[in-house]
Design an enzyme around this catalytic site. Structure first.
Site, PDB file in Angstrom:
ATOM      1  N   ASP A 118      -1.218   5.362  -6.370  1.00  9.88           N
ATOM      2  CA  ASP A 118      -1.571   4.544  -5.208  1.00  9.88           C
ATOM      3  C   ASP A 118      -1.776   3.092  -5.614  1.00  9.88           C
ATOM      4  O   ASP A 118      -2.617   2.793  -6.461  1.00  9.88           O
ATOM      5  CB  ASP A 118      -2.845   5.089  -4.554  1.00  9.88           C
ATOM      6  CG  ASP A 118      -3.307   4.239  -3.378  1.00  9.88           C
ATOM      7  OD1 ASP A 118      -2.442   3.781  -2.608  1.00  9.88           O
ATOM      8  OD2 ASP A 118      -4.525   4.033  -3.232  1.00  9.88           O
TER       9      ASP A 118
ATOM     10  N   ASP B  40       0.834  -1.196   0.000  1.00 10.63           N
ATOM     11  CA  ASP B  40       0.000   0.000   0.000  1.00 10.63           C
ATOM     12  C   ASP B  40       0.873   1.251   0.000  1.00 10.63           C
ATOM     13  O   ASP B  40       1.473   1.603   1.020  1.00 10.63           O
ATOM     14  CB  ASP B  40      -0.914   0.002   1.228  1.00 10.63           C
ATOM     15  CG  ASP B  40      -1.895   1.165   1.222  1.00 10.63           C
ATOM     16  OD1 ASP B  40      -1.959   1.878   0.201  1.00 10.63           O
ATOM     17  OD2 ASP B  40      -2.596   1.359   2.232  1.00 10.63           O
TER      18      ASP B  40
END
Length: 537
Positions: free
Chosen positions: A384, A165
């Protein structure tokens, strides 16, 4: 124009599973936050009781007295190691449930929830500056829509899958035999047992690492924050749910014999709607895995969707160094800091110096907020790995969607049923018997001249049969459609949406398929290169 082949099983999004509604997730999150704020003693007791059983008596005293962190040791070697990277995929459900919860609808909803999280969640401190060894590892697909790799924690080491992440910085793992996960996928995954590690210790309230999850004002106001008390429980809220627990420190082992002492992470005791595995925070900030390992570079190669649910094939995560391929083929984009400075959560994100978006070779007129964030943290483009479909806020999405529709023209009919059922738009009905479709190219342009010319499969997705919508035409609902794989928070076919804060553009993992993406932290730039990411494991 480029040609899209007729829908095949390889192009269809095959993810299945049951997701709770966003409303339910937020309700669970609120209850969890209130619970963790008021029940610190119970959480500490639960952790301590779970860590006692098998721990040698000599190790209990330092554990319970909350010994301070040891300084993180930076390895001396500079060898590159590659780890396999696999996709997390929702599990299959029955036909009736699948009709009500179409996989693309779930992924679109999850992407929007993730975007809402990135536009407002809490984050932490600034990044470190050490330069350790490089390492490569595999990223594995499991059951949640992200990409995971295996890390080893504790002494002796306990292997644990964690999701990659880049939009957050705190690493956490499911912890102790008492770990509870509500509304989570049923897939079994290992949990970390501190009682089986001779190097585990709880972080104290006066330890500097406690400031990673609590403000100085909060700790100063805590009447019981002493050198002998534990750091209060953390509660992290994600777009897809939440997790809570206690900060601990332990030894993290990476491939090629690397070991980092006193790696600080979350020992989660309860989670809501989280994957079976934990999460590795790769965002900016001192708590992040790259900062604690002292990395000045990392990269990844994300598998194509056609390898969904295939554990025999993996992408890769590269820690330090490079992937060993010629760098002359790489295009580099400056990584820019948000004008909001250290304001959270924006200091955690990797902002890109975007200059233009083109559809069918024509530049789309976009508002200034698409290219740069203001001092309040509103606007700008970030990358992301935790967001599936790229997010565009309404002021950016509408011009891009209009340009796609204009480029398609009258060649194909819009599929309103697919749009209403999936939450994706625009969608175009596949003509009966068609073997290809002519669709416009989509490219992202960056400062310095870099261009990410996305392949068709990275921004259009064959939707298959749309979920049944009350009042919809049955024949139209049974027709297949191809949809733009980008989401926004427009309501229905219009609406104002939320453009008050956070990134205007979030470049998601779907658009990064079959790209090697390199985060060069030392030179503050992001590199990318198209290449096949599949590797046999």
């Amino acid at each position: 124009m480029i040609k899209a082949m007729a829908p095949t099983a390889q192009l269809l999004e095959s993810t299945q599973g049951t997701y709770a509604s966003v409303t339910d997730k937020l309700k669970h999150t609120r209850r969890l936050m209130l619970k963790t704020q008021t029940q610190t003693p119970r959480l500490v007791t639960a952790f301590r009781s779970a860590t006692m059983g098998m721990a040698p008596p000599a190790l209990l005293l330092p554990l319970l007295l909350l010994l301070p962190l040891l300084s993180t040791a930076a390895p001396a070697t500079t060898t590159t190691t590659t780890l396999p990277l696999y996709r997390h995929l929702p599990q299959h459900v029955g036909e009736e449930a699948a009709q009500q919860h179409h996989p693309l609808s779930r992924l679109a909803a999850a992407s929007l929830a993730r975007a809402a999280h990135l536009k407002g969640h809490k984050a932490g401190a600034q990044q470190g500056s050490k330069h350790p060894a490089a390492a490569n590892t595999a990223l594995y697909p499991h059951s949640y829509g992200g990409y995971a790799f295996t890390a080893s924690l504790g002494t002796p080491p306990q292997p644990l899958p964690v999701l990659l992440d880049t939009g957050s910085h705190l690493t956490w793992v499911p912890c102790t035999s008492d770990y509870q996960c509500r509304d989570c996928p049923p897939a079994a995954a290992p949990v970390f047992h501190p009682k089986n590690s001779s190097t585990s210790r709880i972080i104290g309230c006066r330890n500097p690492s406690c400031l990673w999850v609590h403000s100085a004002a909060h700790l100063a106001a805590a009447t019981n924050c002493t050198t002998s008390s534990v750091c209060p429980p953390y509660a992290v809220v994600y777009g897809s749910g939440s997790t809570a627990g206690l900060l601990i420190a332990d030894t993290l082992r990476a491939p090629a014999g690397r070991a980092v002492n006193s790696f600080v992470l979350g020992c989660s005791l309860v989670s809501v709607h989280q994957p079976p595995s934990g999460l590795a925070g790769f965002g900016r900030g001192a708590p992040s895995l790259p900062a604690q390992l002292g990395l000045d570079k990392f990269g990844y190669c994300l598998l194509s969707r056609r390898f969904d649910d295939n554990a025999a094939v993996s992408g890769s995560l590269v820690l330090g160094g490079g992937d060993g391929k010629p760098t002359k083929e790489m295009q580099y984009v400056p990584l820019v800091r948000s004008a909001a400075g250290d304001k959270q959560p924006y200091a955690v994100y990797y902002y890109l110096a975007l200059t233009a978006v083109t559809v069918g070779g024509k530049s789309v007129r976009l508002p200034e907020r698409a290219f740069a964030a203001n001092a309040a943290g509103s606007g700008g483009a970030i990358v992301d790995s935790g967001t599936t479909f790229t997010y565009l806020d309404p002021t950016v999405f509408q011009p891009v969607a209009d340009a796609v529709v204009a480029a398609v023209g009258a060649r194909y009919k819009r599929s309103k049923d697919a749009e209403d059922g999936l939450g994706l738009r625009p969608c175009f009905a596949l003509p009966q018997g068609a073997k290809s479709m002519a669709l416009p190219e989509l490219s992202l342009h960056f400062k310095g001249g870099a261009e990410m010319k996305l392949p068709l499969e990275n921004y259009f997705v064959v939707a298959g049969r749309a979920p049944t919508v009350p009042g919809a035409d049955a024949a139209a609902s049974s027709a297949e459609a191809i949809c733009l794989a980008i989401v926004t928070d427009l309501g229905g076919n219009g609406g104002a949406g939320d453009v008050t804060g956070g990134p205007a553009i979030i470049l998601g993992s779907f658009q990064q398929q079959n790209y090697y993406v390199e985060y060069d932290l030392a030179k503050e730039r992001l590199g990318f290169r198209r290449q096949p990411c599949a590797a046999s494991s």
